[in-house]
Motif scaffolding. Sequence first.
Motif, PDB file in Angstrom:
ATOM      1  N   TRP A 118       3.089 -14.074   0.870  1.00  0.00           N
ATOM      2  CA  TRP A 118       2.086 -13.382   0.058  1.00  0.00           C
ATOM      3  C   TRP A 118       0.789 -14.177   0.113  1.00  0.00           C
ATOM      4  O   TRP A 118       0.812 -15.400   0.301  1.00  0.00           O
ATOM      5  N   ASP A 138      -3.120 -14.157  -2.076  1.00  0.00           N
ATOM      6  CA  ASP A 138      -4.052 -13.507  -2.985  1.00  0.00           C
ATOM      7  C   ASP A 138      -5.306 -14.348  -3.129  1.00  0.00           C
ATOM      8  O   ASP A 138      -5.357 -15.515  -2.731  1.00  0.00           O
ATOM      9  N   TRP A 189      -9.594  -2.347   4.109  1.00  0.00           N
ATOM     10  CA  TRP A 189      -8.602  -2.460   3.049  1.00  0.00           C
ATOM     11  C   TRP A 189      -9.071  -1.682   1.810  1.00  0.00           C
ATOM     12  O   TRP A 189     -10.253  -1.689   1.474  1.00  0.00           O
ATOM     13  N   PHE A 224      -3.866  -4.846  -5.623  1.00  0.00           N
ATOM     14  CA  PHE A 224      -3.378  -5.003  -4.265  1.00  0.00           C
ATOM     15  C   PHE A 224      -4.403  -4.521  -3.246  1.00  0.00           C
ATOM     16  O   PHE A 224      -5.069  -3.501  -3.447  1.00  0.00           O
ATOM     17  N   GLN A 241      -4.757  -2.977   0.361  1.00  0.00           N
ATOM     18  CA  GLN A 241      -3.836  -2.200   1.194  1.00  0.00           C
ATOM     19  C   GLN A 241      -4.516  -1.672   2.451  1.00  0.00           C
ATOM     20  O   GLN A 241      -5.712  -1.349   2.449  1.00  0.00           O
ATOM     21  N   THR A 266       0.612  -2.970   1.437  1.00  0.00           N
ATOM     22  CA  THR A 266      -0.035  -4.117   0.820  1.00  0.00           C
ATOM     23  C   THR A 266      -0.124  -5.270   1.808  1.00  0.00           C
ATOM     24  O   THR A 266       0.886  -5.703   2.376  1.00  0.00           O
ATOM     25  N   ALA A 313      -3.815  -9.467  -2.025  1.00  0.00           N
ATOM     26  CA  ALA A 313      -4.135  -9.100  -3.404  1.00  0.00           C
ATOM     27  C   ALA A 313      -5.354  -9.889  -3.847  1.00  0.00           C
ATOM     28  O   ALA A 313      -5.723 -10.901  -3.235  1.00  0.00           O
ATOM     29  N   THR A 366       9.734  -7.612  -5.632  1.00  0.00           N
ATOM     30  CA  THR A 366       8.787  -7.772  -4.528  1.00  0.00           C
ATOM     31  C   THR A 366       9.196  -8.935  -3.647  1.00  0.00           C
ATOM     32  O   THR A 366       9.233 -10.081  -4.091  1.00  0.00           O
ATOM     33  N   LEU A 394       4.584  -9.316   1.304  1.00  0.00           N
ATOM     34  CA  LEU A 394       3.640  -8.334   1.812  1.00  0.00           C
ATOM     35  C   LEU A 394       4.364  -7.240   2.591  1.00  0.00           C
ATOM     36  O   LEU A 394       5.447  -7.462   3.139  1.00  0.00           O
TER      37      LEU A 394
END
Length: 259
Positions: free
Chosen positions: A13, A15, A34, A48, A50, A55, A58, A125, A128
């Motif tokens: 992930w 962010d 995105w 998020f 995307q 996704t 974030a 989750t 990604l």
Amino acid sequence: MLTTDFPAGSPCWIDLGSPDIPATAEFYDKVFGWTFQSAGPETGGYGFLQLDGKTVGAVGPLDEGDQSTWTTYFRTPDVDAAVKTAEQAGGTVLVPPMDVMGEGRFAQVTDPQGARFALWEAGNTKGLDAVSTDRTMCWSELHTSDQDAGFAFYETLFGWRVENFEPSPGMSYRVVSTAEGDQQETSFGGIAPVMDAAQPSAWTPYFAADDVDALIAKATAAGGTVLMPAADVENVGRIAWLADPNGAPFALIKGEPRQ
């Protein structure tokens, strides 16, 4: 190569902390196409990023006193145990383990050289939805003031394996892989020296780009800056380093980071 299997120890992930979430989302929309989807009113603006409904990252509010930067999350089967190991190995806990609304359990730490990262224990989750395709994360790179100590810390924490690689004469680069599986096939990132003494140790995401130069043009038109112009690196690909309007660094690459 980074995949959505997300074995233990792999990036799962990313962010970004931002002082202006709508403006940041607009920048990445202009560069990568995105779109932003809010995670809900209870998340303080977190949402998020995307691509084609999947996704790929974030963005959330920037903590007071922090600089805008991308945070890389690494998969672990047990966040609490990983935090203890990180502390014993010289890391510092920034955010202690906490549950994230049933989606998983996370913590944020720094390694002994000060590079910030997060730990993720999957709940609903896993990670990604898309990686290693055009305009998604495909590689994660640590620039550190001490390559030996840097790798030793992550080896203790995740069991990573390493292979030395010289993309150019005299350049020290270490390709890292997860503890299990074929070492080359499970490589997902690298460890390199800081570019100069003033650069803090940090993790930076690389995004795959079918056309690096076209994305640079989009980024600069949208208010981003070029930190390292596009260049062809033998046995690596075409790469460039950029920063978004808030100064958060990220990199682009065409071709696999490791041939």
